[in-house]
Design an enzyme around this catalytic site. Structure first.
Site, short mmCIF file in Angstrom:
data_model
loop_
_atom_site.label_atom_id
_atom_site.label_comp_id
_atom_site.label_asym_id
_atom_site.label_seq_id
_atom_site.Cartn_x
_atom_site.Cartn_y
_atom_site.Cartn_z
N ASP A 73 -6.39 -7.13 4.06
CA ASP A 73 -7.57 -6.46 3.49
C ASP A 73 -8.48 -7.49 2.85
O ASP A 73 -9.70 -7.52 3.10
CB ASP A 73 -7.10 -5.43 2.45
N LYS A 113 3.31 -15.28 1.44
CA LYS A 113 3.48 -15.89 0.12
C LYS A 113 4.98 -16.13 -0.04
O LYS A 113 5.63 -15.66 -0.98
CB LYS A 113 2.91 -14.94 -0.96
N ASP A 145 -12.32 -9.31 4.37
CA ASP A 145 -13.62 -9.28 3.69
C ASP A 145 -14.18 -10.70 3.56
O ASP A 145 -15.38 -10.93 3.71
CB ASP A 145 -13.51 -8.64 2.30
N TYR A 185 0.83 -1.21 0.00
CA TYR A 185 0.00 0.00 0.00
C TYR A 185 0.86 1.27 0.00
O TYR A 185 0.42 2.30 -0.48
CB TYR A 185 -0.89 0.03 1.24
N ASP A 230 -2.98 -18.01 -0.54
CA ASP A 230 -4.02 -18.61 -1.39
C ASP A 230 -4.70 -19.76 -0.64
O ASP A 230 -5.93 -19.87 -0.63
CB ASP A 230 -3.44 -19.06 -2.75
C1 LIG Z 1 -10.75 1.94 1.38
C2 LIG Z 1 -9.47 1.17 1.45
C3 LIG Z 1 -8.30 2.10 1.36
C4 LIG Z 1 -9.38 0.29 2.71
C5 LIG Z 1 -8.14 -0.58 2.65
O1 LIG Z 1 -7.82 -1.15 1.59
O2 LIG Z 1 -7.46 -0.67 3.67
C6 LIG Z 1 -10.56 -0.65 2.97
O3 LIG Z 1 -10.72 -1.60 1.98
C7 LIG Z 1 -10.42 -1.31 4.32
O4 LIG Z 1 -10.47 -2.54 4.38
O5 LIG Z 1 -10.28 -0.58 5.34
MG LIG Z 2 -11.07 -3.58 2.71
#
Ligand SMILES: CC(C)[C@H](C(=O)O)[C@@H](O)C(=O)O
Ligand SMILES: [Mg+2]
Ligand SMILES: NC(=O)c1ccc[n+]([C@@H]2O[C@H](COP(=O)([O-])OP(=O)(O)OC[C@H]3O[C@@H](n4cnc5c(N)ncnc54)[C@H](O)[C@@H]3O)[C@@H](O)[C@H]2O)c1
Length: 362
Positions: free
Chosen positions: A251, A195, A255, A144, A227
């Site tokens: 990240d 990885k 999710d 990032y 993975d």
């Molecule tokens: C919006 C974005 C910059 C952020 C990230 O990638 O960290 C989001 O996806 C998160 O998970 O907080």
């Molecule tokens: Mg995110």
């Protein structure tokens, strides 16, 4: 006499203002009930700040964030700003700027399945029931922020985009310690995700995690390629206790973990500096597809406020009360559309917030 505590609310964009408004109601009630003396103020970040100030992280917001005892953020971003040709003037840069400026390198993303939501998950009930895992994501380094980065022109006028995945050993060590400490306080199992079969940066990552093991002999450390980790999270998520990983892998995996809990609208997070000061936010984004319709689930943000009380404001009792109130509204069968299942009552964002407030007051 209660010491007052300054909490900065950053509603942001899309559903951000809707979910933060509900969380504000909850914070006002617990402040009163537990005599916390919370002083709540608000500032702009993200797209709303671009519209008002021409930049996603105005100085006013950054200095208010630095001065606050804790920060609660909704979400940033939206299609309105996605095509901005200057990549620095994007809502997401406001969030990333807050994380780096405040040195919030330790991101805790707990994925807990409320038993009442076992049917809401798209996974089989036996796969997710009783789920309680913690993803520790490094938040201020990795690909990032690595340099060089950009889009350049090669010979022959061919454009190429490039980013740099870099971690130094100190960055790895400090997030490693956060994760080992967290594992020590839980079930003493830590899985480091990398990885290392392809990327040198994660060969070093793995080496430093192994080195730290000596300081935490009571914690069982394992390693997994990212993975496989993505696959295992969906196949058998309860094999994990604490997962530690870098910024981008964290990240993505968080999710995926969100869906184990029924909805991304249920996953809170804490982003902490080395002294435990933090910014708290739901893991989800600004959900432009449902913004302004009263459909957003405010519970991830409300649960983030509970984390804030526990980690930054030392108010564990108030945090417990919020979490119990959330559990109670789920017991009552109240559901925003993202967690709706048969026989439950659909409510709007503000009805959900009001129900949590009522549960706190009961
Ligand atoms: C919006 C974005 C910059 C952020 C990230 O990638 O960290 C989001 O996806 C998160 O998970 O907080
Ligand atoms: Mg995110
Ligand atoms: N921390 C943040 O501020 C953050 C995090 C992720 C994405 N974003 C930004 O948000 C914007 C949209 O991104 P995206 O669509 O990839 O991800 P998103 O998380 O905003 O939405 C993904 C899906 O989940 C749903 N969803 C998300 N939160 C919900 C909630 N509380 N209740 C019910 N449903 C919910 C959305 O409606 C959508 O269908 C982008 O601009 C992105 O950069 C911001």
């Amino acid at each position: 006499m209660t010491m007052s505590k300054n909490v900065l609310l950053l509603p942001g964009d899309g559903i951000g203002p809707e979910i933060v408004a509900e969380t504000r109601k909850v914070l006002e009630v617990v402040s009163e009930k537990f005599s916390l003396g919370l002083e709540l103020s608000e500032a702009l970040v993200g797209g709303s700040a671009i519209d008002a100030y021409g930049k996603p992280l105005p100085e006013e917001t950054l200095s208010a964030a630095k001065a606050a005892d804790a920060i609660l953020l909704g979400a940033v971003g939206g299609p309105k700003w996605d095509t901005n040709p200057d990549f620095q003037i994007r809502p997401e840069k406001g969030l990333l700027g807050l994380r780096t400026e405040l040195e919030l390198f330790g991101n805790l993303r707990p994925a807990i399945l409320y038993p009442q939501l076992a049917h809401a998950s798209t996974l089989k009930e036996e796969v997710v029931s009783g789920l309680d895992i913690l993803i520790v994501r490094e938040l201020t380094g990795g690909i990032y922020f690595g340099k060089p980065r950009g889009i350049r022109e090669k010979e022959g006028g061919i454009r190429e985009g490039y980013n740099t995945y870099v971690y130094d050993e100190n960055e790895i060590r400090r997030i490693g310690r956060v994760a080992f400490e967290a594992a020590r306080a839980r079930n003493k199992k830590l899985c480091s995700v990398d990885k290392a079969n392809v990327l040198e940066v994660t060969v070093l990552w793995r080496e430093i995690m192994e080195e730290l093991k000596a300081e935490y002999p009571d914690v069982e450390l394992s390693h997994m390629y990212v993975d496989n980790a993505a696959m295992q999270l969906v196949r058998a998520p309860k094999q994990f206790d604490v997962i530690v990983t870098g910024n981008m892998f964290g990240d993505i995996l968080s999710d995926a973990a969100a869906m184990l809990t029924g909805s991304i609208g249920m996953l809170p997070s804490a982003s902490l500096d080395k002294n435990g000061k933090g910014m708290y936010e739901p893991c989800h984004g600004s959900a432009p597809d449902i913004a302004g319709q009263g459909k957003a689930n405010p519970l991830a943000t409300i649960l983030s406020a509970a984390m804030m009380l526990r980690y930054s404001l030392d108010q564990g009792e108030a945090a417990d009360a919020i979490e119990a109130a959330v559990s109670k509204v789920l017991d009552q069968g109240l559901r925003t559309p993202d967690i709706l299942s048969e026989g439950m009552r659909q409510v709007s964002t503000s009805e959900m917030g009001d129900a949590v407030v009522a549960a706190l007051n009961s």
